[in-house]
Design an enzyme around this catalytic site. Sequence first.
Site, mmCIF file in Angstrom:
data_model
loop_
_atom_site.group_PDB
_atom_site.id
_atom_site.type_symbol
_atom_site.label_atom_id
_atom_site.label_comp_id
_atom_site.label_asym_id
_atom_site.label_seq_id
_atom_site.Cartn_x
_atom_site.Cartn_y
_atom_site.Cartn_z
ATOM 1 N N LYS A 4 0.825 -1.217 0.000
ATOM 2 C CA LYS A 4 0.000 0.000 0.000
ATOM 3 C C LYS A 4 0.856 1.262 0.000
ATOM 4 O O LYS A 4 2.049 1.223 0.265
ATOM 5 C CB LYS A 4 -0.967 -0.028 1.181
ATOM 6 C CG LYS A 4 -2.121 -0.995 0.897
ATOM 7 C CD LYS A 4 -3.247 -0.888 1.863
ATOM 8 C CE LYS A 4 -4.354 -1.843 1.376
ATOM 9 N NZ LYS A 4 -5.379 -2.060 2.380
ATOM 10 N N ARG B 69 -3.466 -10.045 4.849
ATOM 11 C CA ARG B 69 -3.887 -10.092 3.446
ATOM 12 C C ARG B 69 -2.727 -9.556 2.613
ATOM 13 O O ARG B 69 -2.392 -8.375 2.723
ATOM 14 C CB ARG B 69 -5.140 -9.224 3.273
ATOM 15 C CG ARG B 69 -5.715 -9.185 1.872
ATOM 16 C CD ARG B 69 -6.912 -8.231 1.819
ATOM 17 N NE ARG B 69 -7.503 -8.195 0.502
ATOM 18 C CZ ARG B 69 -7.059 -7.456 -0.506
ATOM 19 N NH1 ARG B 69 -5.993 -6.690 -0.343
ATOM 20 N NH2 ARG B 69 -7.658 -7.483 -1.672
#
Length: 275
Positions: free
Chosen positions: A220, A254
Amino acid sequence: MLLRCGKFTFPLDRPLIMGVLNVTPDSFSDGGHYLQTDAALAQARRLIDEGADLLDVGGESTRPGAAPVALDDERRRVLPVIAALAAAGVAVSVDTQKPALMREAVAAGAVMVNDVNGFQAPGALTAVAASDCAVCIMHRQGDPQTMQQAPHYADVVAEVVRYLRQRVAAAQQAGIAGSRMVVDPGFGFGKTLAHNLELLRRLDEVAAAGVPVLAGLSRKSMIGAITGRETGDRVFGSVAAALIAVQRGAAIVRVHDVAATRDALAIWNAVADHS
Ligand code: HH2
């Protein structure tokens, strides 16, 4: 603690790895790579071989600024992949905000529904309540079009925890047992770098509510902001973040880079006292 996901039961005595499989043209890190069903299934096989415990299949990018996808398109992307993986005995999660697709994905064999909208859409909770699939309830502030414009919190951790408690209560009222639930603070969803770091630093407060926590930090922008690396080059930063999340109580991470995460967590598992 146990997590019930359809025909699978995960004991949660060690952290689980959820591999990300985006069947989209525009996901921020792997968009366009696995749009064809064959390519998606080959990548799924790789992720399982590398050590993923379950796979999260998504057909709509949720990155900041992403355009919404029509139900029919999302359906065409994810259902064949979910059906094939379920038939092969893989524990599959569907990453969707659409109640109709939640039902269809579960009918096709998905054992978890992961909703970045926290099952707030009308009919979302009822779409999953009657099945035995697990639900991942995520926090986000705003929608993908606007969420990174001006995220604001007085106390990000307190607000995320309050929201997740409310959604867990709503899910319970809809008839979903606690053993089927996972919560997620939603890193990067309407959060600045400072908010994301505060959430990671205090993730144990999210975990303290007693519902297993899923953390999605992989590749991210917060990893990019800290390391100065582009999306494809964020594996080391992502693994460090996953490890910190697990140390602070995350039950599931995740991730895109399953092999690297698996090795890091194997070391953590070997050191951690599970007695
Ligand atoms: N992050 C993304 C998508 N879905 N679901 C949960 N529960 N938690 C997350 O942190 C999360 C999520 C975004 O990552 P990715 O799927 O790689 O990208 P995109 O949304 O662009 O497809």
